[in-house]
Design a protein around this motif. Structure first.
Motif, short mmCIF file in Angstrom:
data_model
loop_
_atom_site.label_atom_id
_atom_site.label_comp_id
_atom_site.label_asym_id
_atom_site.label_seq_id
_atom_site.Cartn_x
_atom_site.Cartn_y
_atom_site.Cartn_z
N ILE A 85 0.85 -1.20 0.00
CA ILE A 85 0.00 0.00 0.00
C ILE A 85 0.89 1.24 0.00
N GLY A 86 0.70 2.09 -1.01
CA GLY A 86 1.56 3.27 -1.18
C GLY A 86 2.55 2.97 -2.28
N ALA A 87 2.44 3.72 -3.39
CA ALA A 87 3.31 3.44 -4.55
C ALA A 87 4.37 4.52 -4.71
N GLY A 88 4.75 5.14 -3.59
CA GLY A 88 5.77 6.20 -3.63
C GLY A 88 7.17 5.61 -3.70
N GLN A 89 8.12 6.44 -3.26
CA GLN A 89 9.53 6.05 -3.28
C GLN A 89 9.76 4.65 -2.73
N MET A 90 9.23 4.39 -1.54
CA MET A 90 9.49 3.12 -0.86
C MET A 90 8.59 2.00 -1.37
N GLY A 91 7.28 2.29 -1.49
CA GLY A 91 6.32 1.26 -1.87
C GLY A 91 6.65 0.64 -3.23
N ALA A 92 6.99 1.48 -4.21
CA ALA A 92 7.31 0.96 -5.54
C ALA A 92 8.54 0.05 -5.46
N GLY A 93 9.53 0.47 -4.69
CA GLY A 93 10.75 -0.35 -4.54
C GLY A 93 10.43 -1.68 -3.88
N ILE A 94 9.58 -1.64 -2.85
CA ILE A 94 9.21 -2.87 -2.13
C ILE A 94 8.46 -3.82 -3.07
N ALA A 95 7.51 -3.26 -3.84
CA ALA A 95 6.73 -4.07 -4.79
C ALA A 95 7.67 -4.72 -5.82
N GLN A 96 8.62 -3.94 -6.31
CA GLN A 96 9.57 -4.46 -7.30
C GLN A 96 10.35 -5.66 -6.75
N VAL A 97 10.86 -5.50 -5.53
CA VAL A 97 11.69 -6.55 -4.93
C VAL A 97 10.87 -7.83 -4.70
#
Ligand code: NAI
Length: 282
Positions: A9-21
């Motif tokens: 939840i949250g597609a910002g700086q951190m969320g997008a990186g977490i989703a990618q990993v």
């Protein structure tokens, strides 16, 4: 418990990186944001980073395609009903986070673990917004997520051993290195890092040395890859101040007093790299 279906939840700086990993490590991932533009931007950023990784021959074209196939954008929190694990990476604000956790508690299946990527808010308090505090945990990734190896796993007062173990195993699957931390202001990473940055700012404030020389001391003298004032500019001076306030208030100890120069820069809008000016000009 096997975790396959994840939601970020949250597609910002951190969320997008977490989703990618997560997607790169074989998990089925929903990336959620309530702001459509932010969601599009987050998805685009992931694609851009994967393309760059293909260009640099770190991953193959088919790795990239498979990763993207495992990633689905979502703008509805109700999508959490199909998930085994949900991690929240939205704005650092207790009221907003507890609202999301209370909603998630009603939507996500009973077995689902709910995690937060908060860098400073108490896990115990976030967990108390749900009826499953034993299944709530902190999973604190470092920025930029695809590059940095560390994940602090933070136990709230009521987090169960089983929840901890599932999250630790999952962190290993992401090829990250977990450390176990108790719920305490700043956890371990920021409790150690931020006072060092604050002290570097005090040294500048009191005329001990120049910006460049303070950074050189820590780079050449202590082998840090980056000086503390450069690092502060990258993190954002507002974020540094916010975390110092959490430490100061949480411990009630004057050794965590934010440097007046840090306050002054934040008041002036000198927030570091993101605003074009901090201790350096960008
Ligand atoms: P960001 O501002 O880049 O992204 C936050 C995203 O959350 C935005 O896209 C926003 O639209 C979305 N959002 C806000 N409320 C929402 C809601 N109710 N439902 C769905 N989406 C919502 O923030 P960033 O930097 O990614 O930080 C996120 C979290 O990660 C914060 O808790 C922060 O403390 C933590 N963190 C940040 C680090 C950093 O270096 N930026 C490092 C480690 C943790």
């Amino acid at each position: 418990m096997a975790i396959n279906k994840v939601m970020v939840i949250g597609a910002g700086q951190m969320g997008a990186g977490i989703a990618q990993v997560f997607a790169q490590s074989g998990f089925d991932v929903l990336l959620n944001d309530m702001n459509k533009e932010a969601l599009e931007k987050g998805m685009k950023n992931i694609e851009k980073l994967l393309t760059r990784a293909v260009d640099k021959e770190r991953i193959s074209e088919s790795d990239k395609t498979e990763t993207l196939n495992r990633l689905t954008p979502s703008s509805d929190l109700q999508d959490a009903q199909s998930r085994d694990f949900v991690i929240e990476a939205i704005v650092e604000n207790m009221d907003v986070k507890t609202k999301v956790f209370s909603d998630l508690d009603k939507i996500a299946p009973k077995h689902a673990i709910l995690a937060t990527n908060t860098s400073s808010l108490p896990i115990t308090e976030i967990a108390a917004a749900t009826n499953r505090p034993e299944q709530v945990i902190g999973m604190h990734f470092m920025n930029p997520v695809p590059v940095m190896k560390l994940v602090e796993i933070i136990r709230g007062l009521q987090t169960s051993d089983e929840t901890y173990q599932v999250v630790e195993d999952m962190t290993n699957k992401l090829s990250k290195s977990p450390v176990e931390v108790n719920d305490s202001p700043g956890f371990a990473a920021n409790r150690i890092l931020m006072p060092m940055i604050n002290e570097a700012i005090f040294s500048l404030h009191e005329g001990v040395a120049s910006v460049e020389d303070i950074d050189t001391v820590m780079k050449l003298g202590m082998n840090h890859p980056m000086g503390p004032l450069t690092l502060a500019d990258f993190i954002g001076l507002d974020t540094c101040l916010y975390i110092m306030e959490v430490l100061y208030e949480g411990f009630g100890d004057s050794k965590y007093r934010p440097c007046p120069l840090l306050r002054k820069y934040v008041k002036a809008g000198w927030l570091g790299k993101k605003s074009g000016r901090g201790f350096y000009q960008y």
